[in-house]
Motif scaffolding. Structure first.
Motif, PDB file in Angstrom:
ATOM      1  N   LYS A   5       0.861  -1.189   0.000  1.00 22.47           N
ATOM      2  CA  LYS A   5       0.000   0.000   0.000  1.00 22.47           C
ATOM      3  C   LYS A   5       0.890   1.229   0.000  1.00 22.47           C
ATOM      4  N   ILE A   6       0.762   2.037  -1.037  1.00 21.92           N
ATOM      5  CA  ILE A   6       1.566   3.250  -1.180  1.00 21.92           C
ATOM      6  C   ILE A   6       0.635   4.450  -1.112  1.00 21.92           C
ATOM      7  N   ILE A   7       0.998   5.390  -0.254  1.00 17.65           N
ATOM      8  CA  ILE A   7       0.131   6.545  -0.009  1.00 17.65           C
ATOM      9  C   ILE A   7       0.918   7.833  -0.238  1.00 17.65           C
ATOM     10  N   ASN A  23       3.354  11.806  -6.278  1.00 16.60           N
ATOM     11  CA  ASN A  23       1.993  11.527  -5.814  1.00 16.60           C
ATOM     12  C   ASN A  23       1.539  10.110  -6.195  1.00 16.60           C
ATOM     13  N   ILE A  24       2.330   9.123  -5.807  1.00 13.89           N
ATOM     14  CA  ILE A  24       2.010   7.729  -6.113  1.00 13.89           C
ATOM     15  C   ILE A  24       1.067   7.171  -5.054  1.00 13.89           C
ATOM     16  N   MET A  51       9.318  -0.132  -3.268  1.00 13.53           N
ATOM     17  CA  MET A  51       8.483  -1.200  -2.714  1.00 13.53           C
ATOM     18  C   MET A  51       9.255  -2.127  -1.788  1.00 13.53           C
ATOM     19  N   ASN A  52      10.557  -2.319  -2.047  1.00 20.40           N
ATOM     20  CA  ASN A  52      11.295  -3.274  -1.209  1.00 20.40           C
ATOM     21  C   ASN A  52      12.299  -2.595  -0.266  1.00 20.40           C
ATOM     22  N   GLY A  53      12.243  -1.272  -0.194  1.00 23.12           N
ATOM     23  CA  GLY A  53      13.041  -0.560   0.803  1.00 23.12           C
ATOM     24  C   GLY A  53      14.391  -0.075   0.353  1.00 23.12           C
ATOM     25  N   GLY A  65       5.867  10.554   2.067  1.00 18.73           N
ATOM     26  CA  GLY A  65       4.758   9.633   1.849  1.00 18.73           C
ATOM     27  C   GLY A  65       4.980   8.335   2.605  1.00 18.73           C
ATOM     28  N   HIS A  66       4.181   7.335   2.273  1.00 19.72           N
ATOM     29  CA  HIS A  66       4.216   6.071   3.002  1.00 19.72           C
ATOM     30  C   HIS A  66       4.204   4.887   2.029  1.00 19.72           C
ATOM     31  N   VAL A  67       5.090   3.921   2.295  1.00 12.79           N
ATOM     32  CA  VAL A  67       5.067   2.636   1.596  1.00 12.79           C
ATOM     33  C   VAL A  67       4.932   1.566   2.672  1.00 12.79           C
ATOM     34  N   ILE A  68       3.849   0.815   2.608  1.00 10.35           N
ATOM     35  CA  ILE A  68       3.569  -0.206   3.613  1.00 10.35           C
ATOM     36  C   ILE A  68       3.612  -1.567   2.925  1.00 10.35           C
ATOM     37  N   LEU A  69       4.565  -2.389   3.364  1.00 14.04           N
ATOM     38  CA  LEU A  69       4.790  -3.708   2.772  1.00 14.04           C
ATOM     39  C   LEU A  69       4.371  -4.778   3.773  1.00 14.04           C
ATOM     40  N   ASP A  70       3.294  -5.467   3.457  1.00 18.69           N
ATOM     41  CA  ASP A  70       2.769  -6.517   4.333  1.00 18.69           C
ATOM     42  C   ASP A  70       2.620  -6.015   5.770  1.00 18.69           C
ATOM     43  N   GLY A  71       2.098  -4.808   5.890  1.00 17.24           N
ATOM     44  CA  GLY A  71       1.846  -4.221   7.208  1.00 17.24           C
ATOM     45  C   GLY A  71       3.014  -3.478   7.818  1.00 17.24           C
ATOM     46  N   LYS A  72       4.180  -3.496   7.171  1.00 21.96           N
ATOM     47  CA  LYS A  72       5.368  -2.834   7.709  1.00 21.96           C
ATOM     48  C   LYS A  72       5.648  -1.545   6.948  1.00 21.96           C
TER      49      LYS A  72
END
Length: 281
Positions: A5-7, A23-24, A51-53, A65-72
């Motif tokens: 999830k990318i915000i 603005n992804i 996506m993978n840090g 912004g925020h990139v959330i990978l499997d809840g992290k």
């Protein structure tokens, strides 16, 4: 819960004066097979790195912004932690080869995580069988073909048992037969093992019938995100500077020239079959 999830993500590499990502907003569910495409420099590679840090931990710059990978939250976890969830395959496989044999290459990540040796051997055995390259076990990776090297790199990622495999133009240097073989392996990993596949690629003709979704990028932004059959049937990708699959061009020509509607086709074989059916009726 979404796997990715990318915000409102924005990113500018250090010492550059333009935003590589703007603005992804994006969500990816487990089990999807997604193509990301667009002209060179559109931001595909940067998005995969986010996506993978690798962004922001390895590639420095302005990050918002925020990139959330499997809840992290990616920005708050180490890259080695995230590698257990998402692995990335770069365009040139030799950039990721470290060991002198295929076996040791597949075990490389496990050794870094301190996995016990007997467990490591078991995982390597299973992974080589999973990718159907057990016969390459004692070969030197640098002397393998490009397609074989890609399979070795994917195996080294699979050994860590990630949910998500990211690939950055893995077909660009492969001949048609090797590229087709690699795509079929990715399809098998997706269908048989439930791996989520996200691949940035220009060669849409080889991937179209396997993917379920296409994301089109331009100047760091996502300008199109839809089911792949909808994109190919209704959008003129050539007008966006993207090499459109031949079958999509042919289907669009038949529709425009003769009013022949073939529906949503994802391969040249499907276009020909539907065309012959339409002619006979």
């Amino acid at each position: 819960m979404s796997l990715v999830k990318i915000i409102n993500l924005n990113f500018k590499y250090a010492n550059t004066d333009f935003w590589s990502l703007r603005n992804i907003n994006l969500e990816i569910s487990e089990g999807e097979f997604i193509i990301i495409t667009g002209q060179s420099g559109c931001g595909k590679t940067t998005l995969l790195r986010a996506m993978n840090g690798l962004i922001p931990h390895y590639h420095q710059g302005e990050y918002d912004g925020h990139v959330i990978l499997d809840g992290k939250e990616v920005s708050k976890h180490k890259v080695y932690e995230l590698a257990k969830i998402a692995g990335i395959v770069f365009q040139n496989p030799e950039d990721q080869i470290f060991a002198m044999t295929v076996e040791k290459e597949v075990a490389f990540g496990l050794e870094n995580l301190g996995i016990e040796r007997s467990e490591m051997r078991k995982i390597v055995d299973e992974t080589l069988q999973q990718m159907r390259i057990s016969h390459l076990r004692f070969r030197q990776p640098f002397f393998l073909s490009g397609g074989e090297q890609q399979k070795v790199i994917i195996s080294s990622i699979l050994a860590l048992k990630p949910k998500l495999i990211l690939l950055d133009e893995p077909l660009s240097s492969l001949d048609p037969m090797s590229a087709q073989a690699l795509v079929e392996e990715l399809h098998r990993l997706n269908r048989q093992y439930g791996k989520t596949i996200v691949i940035a690629e220009h060669r849409l003709d080889l991937l179209s019938k396997y993917a379920n979704r296409m994301i089109v990028m331009d100047k760091g932004q996502i300008i199109l995100d839809n089911r792949i059959e909808e994109v190919l049937a209704k959008i003129d990708l050539e007008s966006l500077g993207i090499n459109e699959p031949l079958f999509a061009k042919f289907a669009r020509f038949l529709r425009a020239k003769y009013g022949l509607e073939l529906g949503n086709c994802l391969s040249i074989e499907e276009v020909v079959r539907r065309f012959n059916h339409a002619k006979s009726h």
